[in-house]
Design a protein around this motif. Sequence first.
Motif, PDB file in Angstrom:
ATOM      1  N   LYS A 177       0.833  -1.208   0.000  1.00  0.00           N
ATOM      2  CA  LYS A 177       0.000   0.000   0.000  1.00  0.00           C
ATOM      3  C   LYS A 177       0.863   1.251   0.000  1.00  0.00           C
ATOM      4  O   LYS A 177       1.724   1.418   0.854  1.00  0.00           O
ATOM      5  CB  LYS A 177      -0.908   0.006   1.229  1.00  0.00           C
ATOM      6  N   TYR A 178       0.585   2.112  -0.960  1.00  0.00           N
ATOM      7  CA  TYR A 178       1.202   3.426  -0.990  1.00  0.00           C
ATOM      8  C   TYR A 178       0.087   4.364  -0.557  1.00  0.00           C
ATOM      9  O   TYR A 178      -0.760   4.760  -1.350  1.00  0.00           O
ATOM     10  CB  TYR A 178       1.696   3.702  -2.407  1.00  0.00           C
ATOM     11  N   ILE A 179       0.067   4.651   0.759  1.00  0.00           N
ATOM     12  CA  ILE A 179      -1.144   5.195   1.374  1.00  0.00           C
ATOM     13  C   ILE A 179      -1.578   6.538   0.795  1.00  0.00           C
ATOM     14  O   ILE A 179      -2.742   6.728   0.451  1.00  0.00           O
ATOM     15  CB  ILE A 179      -0.962   5.271   2.895  1.00  0.00           C
ATOM     16  N   ARG A 180      -0.604   7.462   0.625  1.00  0.00           N
ATOM     17  CA  ARG A 180      -1.031   8.784   0.142  1.00  0.00           C
ATOM     18  C   ARG A 180      -1.651   8.667  -1.246  1.00  0.00           C
ATOM     19  O   ARG A 180      -2.589   9.388  -1.576  1.00  0.00           O
ATOM     20  CB  ARG A 180       0.135   9.767   0.181  1.00  0.00           C
ATOM     21  N   GLY A 181      -1.138   7.727  -2.044  1.00  0.00           N
ATOM     22  CA  GLY A 181      -1.683   7.512  -3.389  1.00  0.00           C
ATOM     23  C   GLY A 181      -3.079   6.918  -3.329  1.00  0.00           C
ATOM     24  O   GLY A 181      -3.998   7.365  -4.012  1.00  0.00           O
ATOM     25  N   LEU A 182      -3.234   5.926  -2.473  1.00  0.00           N
ATOM     26  CA  LEU A 182      -4.539   5.255  -2.375  1.00  0.00           C
ATOM     27  C   LEU A 182      -5.619   6.206  -1.881  1.00  0.00           C
ATOM     28  O   LEU A 182      -6.748   6.173  -2.368  1.00  0.00           O
ATOM     29  CB  LEU A 182      -4.442   4.051  -1.433  1.00  0.00           C
ATOM     30  N   LYS A 218       8.317   1.399  -5.674  1.00  0.00           N
ATOM     31  CA  LYS A 218       7.052   0.720  -5.380  1.00  0.00           C
ATOM     32  C   LYS A 218       5.870   1.604  -5.762  1.00  0.00           C
ATOM     33  O   LYS A 218       4.922   1.161  -6.416  1.00  0.00           O
ATOM     34  CB  LYS A 218       6.988   0.376  -3.889  1.00  0.00           C
ATOM     35  N   ALA A 219       5.965   2.870  -5.373  1.00  0.00           N
ATOM     36  CA  ALA A 219       4.880   3.806  -5.691  1.00  0.00           C
ATOM     37  C   ALA A 219       4.660   3.852  -7.193  1.00  0.00           C
ATOM     38  O   ALA A 219       3.530   3.809  -7.679  1.00  0.00           O
ATOM     39  CB  ALA A 219       5.229   5.192  -5.170  1.00  0.00           C
ATOM     40  N   LEU A 220       5.768   3.893  -7.924  1.00  0.00           N
ATOM     41  CA  LEU A 220       5.675   4.011  -9.372  1.00  0.00           C
ATOM     42  C   LEU A 220       5.024   2.769  -9.986  1.00  0.00           C
ATOM     43  O   LEU A 220       4.099   2.857 -10.787  1.00  0.00           O
ATOM     44  CB  LEU A 220       7.089   4.206  -9.934  1.00  0.00           C
ATOM     45  N   VAL A 221       5.511   1.601  -9.580  1.00  0.00           N
ATOM     46  CA  VAL A 221       5.020   0.363 -10.184  1.00  0.00           C
ATOM     47  C   VAL A 221       3.561   0.097  -9.802  1.00  0.00           C
ATOM     48  O   VAL A 221       2.770  -0.370 -10.605  1.00  0.00           O
ATOM     49  CB  VAL A 221       5.929  -0.817  -9.798  1.00  0.00           C
ATOM     50  N   TYR A 222       3.196   0.454  -8.558  1.00  0.00           N
ATOM     51  CA  TYR A 222       1.821   0.220  -8.136  1.00  0.00           C
ATOM     52  C   TYR A 222       0.835   1.177  -8.786  1.00  0.00           C
ATOM     53  O   TYR A 222      -0.340   0.884  -8.919  1.00  0.00           O
ATOM     54  CB  TYR A 222       1.699   0.350  -6.611  1.00  0.00           C
ATOM     55  N   PHE A 223       1.314   2.358  -9.164  1.00  0.00           N
ATOM     56  CA  PHE A 223       0.372   3.355  -9.653  1.00  0.00           C
ATOM     57  C   PHE A 223       0.468   3.654 -11.127  1.00  0.00           C
ATOM     58  O   PHE A 223      -0.250   4.494 -11.632  1.00  0.00           O
ATOM     59  CB  PHE A 223       0.496   4.640  -8.845  1.00  0.00           C
TER      60      PHE A 223
END
Length: 317
Positions: A177-182, A218-223
Amino acid sequence: MQTLSIIVPCYNEEAVIETCYQRLKSTLDSLDLKSQIIFINDGSTDKTYAILAEIADHDPHVTVINFSRNFGHQVAVTAGIHHCRSDLAVIIDADLQDPPELIPELIQCREKEQANVVYCVRKSRLGESKFKLWSAKVFYRELNRLSEVKFPLDTGDFRLIDARIIQEFNRFKERGKYIRGLISWVGFKQIPFYYEREARYAGETKYPLKKMFSFASKALVYFSRKPLQIAVSLGFTSVFVGVLMALWYIFGKIFGYTNAESGWTSIMITIIFFGGVQLLTIGVLGQYIGILFDEVKERPEYIIENIVNNPDEMQAK
Ligand code: UDP
Ligand code: MG
């Protein structure tokens, strides 16, 4: 009366935790709300847990979720949100970089604007290295460009969220979880609140360069799936260059303007260039496969060793 939970992830914060509690408590006491503080001890190896347990012993409004080991900042915040049963929640770091005294203003701001999220935007950041400031700036702007969801810039996890957001957040099943993104992704009314970020009160940053890079990737790949598209474009470009080179050499052979024996340089360049493109592309694929691998295992996100003053149990009593 409205209820408020403060979610504080802690990892080896023995130097700040007591002051953090005191400052939070005096802020909360000044509010006309029923409040609770949820500390998450993320597998600290110092005295953090002992100090927290002592605090919780004296103050029934303090809950301590004690992880079985270190699971990371984002997982700690996730556990805090999962255990939050209140109308409002504030996510805040233990190191007092985000001043707890701003909490009443956040609540006012939310009420005035009827918002679901008040996210804090840093006007300035004291006590951070030039490199961290620069890299964070470049990273957030690039992430925004590449990502399918737009994120507010210069924003950390320090924010106020309401029950609606908590409810939706608890439906996310992804482990990374990338919280600020979610939270941005969830939508509803989200408004900024500008503040000065202070220097760490004591102790050291728990985000050394290596962790920062893995957090960013992680942020990049998840989003974003853009890196995969970039890999495809790279592939196309190199095929195009390859075809041009092939034509050049074939015609060269026929019309005699290239000399086959002296072709060493061009061969080496071709091998290195295409080898590089291939490795890079495989690497990008690997990032996504790695995440698939992690996600399909469906392991629990975190393991809790014990909870001190578990609000669920206290309510049942
Ligand atoms: N933290 C955590 N688990 C970790 C790393 C950090 O719970 O594995 C907590 C830490 O105790 C702090 C917050 O996350 O409350 C932010 O960490 P830090 O201040 O070190 O990050 P920085 O502000 O330097 O980016
Ligand atoms: Mg910090």
